[in-house]
Design a protein around this motif. Structure first.
Motif, PDB file in Angstrom:
ATOM      1  N   GLY A 274       0.811  -1.208   0.000  1.00 22.29           N
ATOM      2  CA  GLY A 274       0.000   0.000   0.000  1.00 22.29           C
ATOM      3  C   GLY A 274       0.841   1.252   0.000  1.00 22.29           C
ATOM      4  N   MET A 275       1.932   1.234   0.751  1.00 24.91           N
ATOM      5  CA  MET A 275       2.842   2.375   0.764  1.00 24.91           C
ATOM      6  C   MET A 275       3.415   2.625  -0.621  1.00 24.91           C
ATOM      7  SD  MET A 275       4.905   1.655   4.324  1.00 24.91           S
ATOM      8  CE  MET A 275       6.150   2.898   3.922  1.00 24.91           C
ATOM      9  N   ALA A 276       3.813   1.546  -1.294  1.00 18.62           N
ATOM     10  CA  ALA A 276       4.406   1.676  -2.626  1.00 18.62           C
ATOM     11  C   ALA A 276       3.396   2.215  -3.637  1.00 18.62           C
ATOM     12  CB  ALA A 276       4.948   0.325  -3.087  1.00 18.62           C
ATOM     13  N   VAL A 277       2.156   1.775  -3.530  1.00 17.84           N
ATOM     14  CA  VAL A 277       1.110   2.265  -4.440  1.00 17.84           C
ATOM     15  C   VAL A 277       0.904   3.761  -4.251  1.00 17.84           C
ATOM     16  CG1 VAL A 277      -1.359   2.176  -4.938  1.00 17.84           C
ATOM     17  CG2 VAL A 277      -0.073   0.050  -4.675  1.00 17.84           C
ATOM     18  N   LEU A 278       0.810   4.194  -2.988  1.00 16.90           N
ATOM     19  CA  LEU A 278       0.650   5.629  -2.722  1.00 16.90           C
ATOM     20  C   LEU A 278       1.867   6.416  -3.199  1.00 16.90           C
ATOM     21  CD1 LEU A 278      -1.058   5.944   0.783  1.00 16.90           C
ATOM     22  CD2 LEU A 278      -2.077   6.117  -1.488  1.00 16.90           C
ATOM     23  N   ALA A 279       3.054   5.872  -2.970  1.00 16.07           N
ATOM     24  CA  ALA A 279       4.271   6.550  -3.402  1.00 16.07           C
ATOM     25  C   ALA A 279       4.288   6.732  -4.919  1.00 16.07           C
ATOM     26  CB  ALA A 279       5.502   5.768  -2.951  1.00 16.07           C
ATOM     27  N   PHE A 280       3.907   5.691  -5.639  1.00 22.87           N
ATOM     28  CA  PHE A 280       3.944   5.740  -7.101  1.00 22.87           C
ATOM     29  C   PHE A 280       2.946   6.759  -7.642  1.00 22.87           C
ATOM     30  CE2 PHE A 280       2.279   4.300 -11.220  1.00 22.87           C
ATOM     31  CZ  PHE A 280       3.439   4.331 -11.979  1.00 22.87           C
ATOM     32  N   PHE A 281       1.701   6.668  -7.204  1.00 25.50           N
ATOM     33  CA  PHE A 281       0.678   7.548  -7.767  1.00 25.50           C
ATOM     34  C   PHE A 281       0.841   8.994  -7.314  1.00 25.50           C
ATOM     35  CE2 PHE A 281      -1.581   3.531  -8.568  1.00 25.50           C
ATOM     36  CZ  PHE A 281      -1.898   3.741  -9.899  1.00 25.50           C
ATOM     37  N   THR A 282       1.384   9.196  -6.111  1.00 22.62           N
ATOM     38  CA  THR A 282       1.639  10.569  -5.663  1.00 22.62           C
ATOM     39  C   THR A 282       2.705  11.223  -6.524  1.00 22.62           C
ATOM     40  OG1 THR A 282       1.093   9.968  -3.377  1.00 22.62           O
ATOM     41  CG2 THR A 282       2.311  12.005  -3.706  1.00 22.62           C
ATOM     42  N   SER A 283       3.712  10.459  -6.889  1.00 19.85           N
ATOM     43  CA  SER A 283       4.856  11.036  -7.594  1.00 19.85           C
ATOM     44  C   SER A 283       4.651  11.199  -9.093  1.00 19.85           C
ATOM     45  CB  SER A 283       6.104  10.177  -7.338  1.00 19.85           C
ATOM     46  OG  SER A 283       5.889   8.843  -7.771  1.00 19.85           O
ATOM     47  N   VAL A 284       3.901  10.307  -9.717  1.00 13.87           N
ATOM     48  CA  VAL A 284       3.765  10.376 -11.182  1.00 13.87           C
ATOM     49  C   VAL A 284       2.330  10.604 -11.636  1.00 13.87           C
ATOM     50  CG1 VAL A 284       5.750   8.839 -11.413  1.00 13.87           C
ATOM     51  CG2 VAL A 284       3.441   7.884 -11.565  1.00 13.87           C
ATOM     52  N   GLY A 285       1.389  10.613 -10.701  1.00 14.98           N
ATOM     53  CA  GLY A 285      -0.016  10.731 -11.086  1.00 14.98           C
ATOM     54  C   GLY A 285      -0.323  11.999 -11.858  1.00 14.98           C
ATOM     55  N   GLY A 286       0.229  13.128 -11.414  1.00 19.55           N
ATOM     56  CA  GLY A 286      -0.038  14.384 -12.104  1.00 19.55           C
ATOM     57  C   GLY A 286       0.480  14.384 -13.531  1.00 19.55           C
ATOM     58  N   GLY A 287       1.680  13.840 -13.728  1.00 18.98           N
ATOM     59  CA  GLY A 287       2.242  13.763 -15.076  1.00 18.98           C
ATOM     60  C   GLY A 287       1.461  12.829 -15.974  1.00 18.98           C
ATOM     61  N   VAL A 288       0.952  11.735 -15.414  1.00 22.73           N
ATOM     62  CA  VAL A 288       0.144  10.794 -16.197  1.00 22.73           C
ATOM     63  C   VAL A 288      -1.156  11.464 -16.642  1.00 22.73           C
ATOM     64  CG1 VAL A 288      -1.209   8.663 -16.073  1.00 22.73           C
ATOM     65  CG2 VAL A 288       1.120   8.718 -15.160  1.00 22.73           C
ATOM     66  N   ILE A 289      -1.802  12.179 -15.708  1.00 24.67           N
ATOM     67  CA  ILE A 289      -3.035  12.892 -16.054  1.00 24.67           C
ATOM     68  C   ILE A 289      -2.772  13.883 -17.187  1.00 24.67           C
ATOM     69  CG2 ILE A 289      -4.733  14.565 -15.220  1.00 24.67           C
ATOM     70  CD1 ILE A 289      -4.451  13.254 -12.456  1.00 24.67           C
ATOM     71  N   ARG A 290      -1.692  14.636 -17.063  1.00 22.90           N
ATOM     72  CA  ARG A 290      -1.344  15.624 -18.101  1.00 22.90           C
ATOM     73  C   ARG A 290      -1.147  14.956 -19.447  1.00 22.90           C
ATOM     74  NH1 ARG A 290       4.252  16.839 -17.029  1.00 22.90           N
ATOM     75  NH2 ARG A 290       4.444  14.891 -18.180  1.00 22.90           N
ATOM     76  N   ASP A 291      -0.361  13.893 -19.489  1.00 20.58           N
ATOM     77  CA  ASP A 291      -0.053  13.248 -20.759  1.00 20.58           C
ATOM     78  C   ASP A 291      -1.289  12.611 -21.391  1.00 20.58           C
ATOM     79  OD1 ASP A 291       2.553  14.025 -20.478  1.00 20.58           O
ATOM     80  OD2 ASP A 291       3.296  12.081 -19.775  1.00 20.58           O
ATOM     81  N   LEU A 292      -2.184  12.072 -20.567  1.00 18.45           N
ATOM     82  CA  LEU A 292      -3.415  11.495 -21.105  1.00 18.45           C
ATOM     83  C   LEU A 292      -4.303  12.572 -21.712  1.00 18.45           C
ATOM     84  CD1 LEU A 292      -4.311   8.830 -18.370  1.00 18.45           C
ATOM     85  CD2 LEU A 292      -3.364   8.432 -20.655  1.00 18.45           C
ATOM     86  N   PHE A 293      -4.361  13.738 -21.078  1.00 12.82           N
ATOM     87  CA  PHE A 293      -5.125  14.847 -21.652  1.00 12.82           C
ATOM     88  C   PHE A 293      -4.515  15.299 -22.972  1.00 12.82           C
ATOM     89  CE2 PHE A 293      -7.198  15.850 -17.473  1.00 12.82           C
ATOM     90  CZ  PHE A 293      -8.497  15.963 -17.949  1.00 12.82           C
ATOM     91  N   ILE A 294      -3.184  15.352 -23.016  1.00 11.42           N
ATOM     92  CA  ILE A 294      -2.505  15.787 -24.235  1.00 11.42           C
ATOM     93  C   ILE A 294      -2.646  14.749 -25.343  1.00 11.42           C
ATOM     94  CG2 ILE A 294      -0.232  16.293 -25.231  1.00 11.42           C
ATOM     95  CD1 ILE A 294       0.548  17.547 -22.578  1.00 11.42           C
ATOM     96  N   GLY A 295      -2.686  13.478 -24.966  1.00 15.50           N
ATOM     97  CA  GLY A 295      -2.816  12.403 -25.949  1.00 15.50           C
ATOM     98  C   GLY A 295      -1.509  11.748 -26.315  1.00 15.50           C
ATOM     99  N   VAL A 296      -0.552  11.726 -25.366  1.00 17.87           N
ATOM    100  CA  VAL A 296       0.731  11.068 -25.606  1.00 17.87           C
ATOM    101  C   VAL A 296       0.934   9.982 -24.548  1.00 17.87           C
ATOM    102  CG1 VAL A 296       1.741  13.128 -26.621  1.00 17.87           C
ATOM    103  CG2 VAL A 296       2.010  12.723 -24.171  1.00 17.87           C
ATOM    104  N   GLN A 297       1.834   9.054 -24.844  1.00 22.70           N
ATOM    105  CA  GLN A 297       2.119   7.997 -23.878  1.00 22.70           C
ATOM    106  C   GLN A 297       2.795   8.607 -22.650  1.00 22.70           C
ATOM    107  OE1 GLN A 297       4.958   5.052 -25.100  1.00 22.70           O
ATOM    108  NE2 GLN A 297       4.368   3.619 -23.510  1.00 22.70           N
ATOM    109  N   PRO A 298       2.263   8.347 -21.447  1.00 19.95           N
ATOM    110  CA  PRO A 298       2.873   8.913 -20.236  1.00 19.95           C
ATOM    111  C   PRO A 298       4.329   8.502 -20.090  1.00 19.95           C
ATOM    112  CG  PRO A 298       0.692   8.062 -19.754  1.00 19.95           C
ATOM    113  CD  PRO A 298       1.021   7.608 -21.153  1.00 19.95           C
ATOM    114  N   ALA A 299       5.160   9.465 -19.729  1.00 19.26           N
ATOM    115  CA  ALA A 299       6.588   9.189 -19.554  1.00 19.26           C
ATOM    116  C   ALA A 299       6.813   8.148 -18.466  1.00 19.26           C
ATOM    117  CB  ALA A 299       7.321  10.483 -19.198  1.00 19.26           C
ATOM    118  N   ALA A 300       5.902   8.077 -17.484  1.00 13.35           N
ATOM    119  CA  ALA A 300       6.049   7.129 -16.383  1.00 13.35           C
ATOM    120  C   ALA A 300       6.021   5.688 -16.856  1.00 13.35           C
ATOM    121  CB  ALA A 300       4.937   7.348 -15.355  1.00 13.35           C
TER     122      ALA A 300
END
Length: 201
Positions: free
Chosen positions: A30-56
């Motif tokens: 659970g700690m690892a899941v929170l760590a992952f989504f906290t750190s890259v979640g914003g970038g993934v959201i941005r890239d999905l809106f833009i329409g490119v493969q997330p760098a993560a």
């Protein structure tokens, strides 16, 4: 953003996610899941809106850095908690860098400045929203009493203006990031808060 700065920001945000897992008495997964989504979640959201493969999903570092942050929080969370003032400074730096870079990427892909600002803010605070939802907390974005989203919005707006004026690259990114960073630090230092509705305390 250079890979080193990118991964440094990811590490700080991942650490905050892993510590949230400690506070919620989650196991190491659970700690690892929170760590992952906290750190890259914003970038993934941005890239999905833009329409490119997330760098993560292309670079192993985006997975390994949250894992490293989880290990540190798992074994040494008391020491990390004691060092939180220093961690918060790095968190403010990550906030500034992510909002500036998120805005730049959005404008590079042809979005209008107002939409680019929105995605810049999403890049900076989106991971925290996911963290709060997964851990059963009301997202701090909805009651920005510690002025977290406001500095990101300020930095993103500055980046969009500079980009529109043709000022791009390292100087523009650094200037916008420093603006958001400084505002966040001042808000923490002086206890600035966003206003509530009239008559509410």
């Amino acid at each position: 953003m250079t890979p080193v700065l990118d991964l440094a920001g990811i590490f700080v945000f991942a650490l905050s996610g892993a510590l949230q897992g400690v506070h919620k008495k989650l196991d190491v997964i659970g700690m690892a899941v929170l760590a992952f989504f906290t750190s890259v979640g914003g970038g993934v959201i941005r890239d999905l809106f833009i329409g490119v493969q997330p760098a993560a999903f292309r670079d192993a570092g985006y997975l390994l850095v949250p894992v490293a942050a989880t290990v540190i929080a798992f074994f040494w969370h008391p020491q990390v908690e004691r060092a939180m003032p220093g961690v918060l400074v790095f968190d403010a730096a990550g906030l500034g860098l992510f909002c500036a870079v998120g805005t730049t990427k959005a404008m590079y892909f042809g979005l209008a400045p107002v939409h680019a600002v929105f995605l810049g803010v999403c890049t900076a605070v989106g991971g925290g929203v996911i963290r709060d939802i997964l851990s059963g907390e009301m997202p701090t974005l909805l009651y920005d009493r510690q002025l977290y989203a406001v500095p990101a919005m300020l930095g993103s707006t500055a980046m969009a203006v500079l980009y529109t004026l043709g000022v791009r690259g390292f100087v523009a990114t650094l200037s916008s990031a420093v603006l958001a960073f400084a505002f966040r630090i001042l808000a923490m230092r002086y206890g600035w808060r966003a206003p509530l509705a009239r008559g509410m305390n």
